[in-house]
Design an enzyme around this catalytic site. Structure first.
Site, PDB file in Angstrom:
ATOM      1  N   ILE A  87       6.961 -11.470  -9.004  1.00 52.19           N
ATOM      2  CA  ILE A  87       6.513 -10.942  -7.709  1.00 52.19           C
ATOM      3  C   ILE A  87       4.989 -10.855  -7.698  1.00 52.19           C
ATOM      4  O   ILE A  87       4.354 -10.755  -8.756  1.00 52.19           O
ATOM      5  CB  ILE A  87       7.144  -9.547  -7.428  1.00 52.19           C
ATOM      6  CG1 ILE A  87       7.051  -9.176  -5.947  1.00 52.19           C
ATOM      7  CG2 ILE A  87       6.520  -8.471  -8.328  1.00 52.19           C
ATOM      8  CD1 ILE A  87       7.913  -7.984  -5.562  1.00 52.19           C
ATOM      9  N   CYS A  88       4.411 -10.925  -6.509  1.00 50.13           N
ATOM     10  CA  CYS A  88       2.976 -10.678  -6.300  1.00 50.13           C
ATOM     11  C   CYS A  88       2.865  -9.933  -4.974  1.00 50.13           C
ATOM     12  O   CYS A  88       3.827  -9.286  -4.558  1.00 50.13           O
ATOM     13  CB  CYS A  88       2.180 -11.983  -6.308  1.00 50.13           C
ATOM     14  SG  CYS A  88       2.500 -13.052  -4.888  1.00 50.13           S
ATOM     15  N   GLN A  89       1.749 -10.026  -4.301  1.00 47.92           N
ATOM     16  CA  GLN A  89       1.594  -9.310  -3.035  1.00 47.92           C
ATOM     17  C   GLN A  89       2.315 -10.014  -1.889  1.00 47.92           C
ATOM     18  O   GLN A  89       3.002  -9.383  -1.109  1.00 47.92           O
ATOM     19  CB  GLN A  89       0.109  -9.124  -2.689  1.00 47.92           C
ATOM     20  CG  GLN A  89      -0.131  -8.155  -1.549  1.00 47.92           C
ATOM     21  CD  GLN A  89       0.353  -6.748  -1.868  1.00 47.92           C
ATOM     22  OE1 GLN A  89       0.170  -6.249  -2.969  1.00 47.92           O
ATOM     23  NE2 GLN A  89       1.014  -6.125  -0.910  1.00 47.92           N
ATOM     24  N   GLY A  91       3.836 -13.512  -2.280  1.00 45.75           N
ATOM     25  CA  GLY A  91       4.744 -14.574  -2.700  1.00 45.75           C
ATOM     26  C   GLY A  91       4.040 -15.863  -3.085  1.00 45.75           C
ATOM     27  O   GLY A  91       4.656 -16.771  -3.627  1.00 45.75           O
ATOM     28  N   MET A 116       5.373  -8.102  -2.521  1.00 41.82           N
ATOM     29  CA  MET A 116       5.346  -6.665  -2.257  1.00 41.82           C
ATOM     30  C   MET A 116       5.218  -6.376  -0.755  1.00 41.82           C
ATOM     31  O   MET A 116       5.633  -5.306  -0.308  1.00 41.82           O
ATOM     32  CB  MET A 116       4.191  -6.000  -3.022  1.00 41.82           C
ATOM     33  CG  MET A 116       4.374  -5.982  -4.529  1.00 41.82           C
ATOM     34  SD  MET A 116       5.818  -5.032  -5.082  1.00 41.82           S
ATOM     35  CE  MET A 116       5.288  -3.360  -4.709  1.00 41.82           C
TER      36      MET A 116
END
Length: 121
Positions: A87-89, A91, A116
């Site tokens: 996961i990141c902020q 995608g 996120m």
């Protein structure tokens, strides 16, 4: 004539950009709601590839912070026999991280679509 040529070049550049930015082949995608059903699974590894500052500002408890810029070095600490959920902020970085992990020989890698930004507690 030059206007038409410029338009063709723009279309080609957009096409190449989309090809570069889309998740790689054989990389599974999962929604944030699907992620919620997997968080207790000990057969999976969860990594967050955002910066330490972003991670410290708020993260999902099960995720370990492995910033994208250092993933080439830290990926060796992950178990190749377990699925990795990334996961990141938004995608995008996690999609790039999935590509890196695939190149390093990890076979089961899943990107969280929307990152996120799509997560709600």
């Amino acid at each position: 004539m030059l206007g038409f040529f410029g338009l063709i070049m723009l279309v080609i550049l957009i096409y190449v950009y989309v090809l570069i930015k889309k998740p790689g082949k054989n990389i599974k995608q999962m929604s944030a709601s699907e992620l919620k059903t997997t968080l207790g699974d000990k057969k999976r590894q969860f990594i967050d590839v955002r910066s330490p500052g972003e991670f410290n500002h708020g993260h999902i408890k099960q995720f370990k912070n492995m910033p994208l810029q250092s993933l080439h070095q830290t990926a060796d600490t992950l178990n190749k026999d377990k699925e990795i959920i990334v996961i990141c902020q938004s995608g995008m970085r996690s999609a790039n991280a999935c590509k890196i992990l695939k190149k390093k020989g990890f076979t089961s890698v899943t990107n969280v679509k929307g990152g996120m930004n799509s997560w709600s507690r």
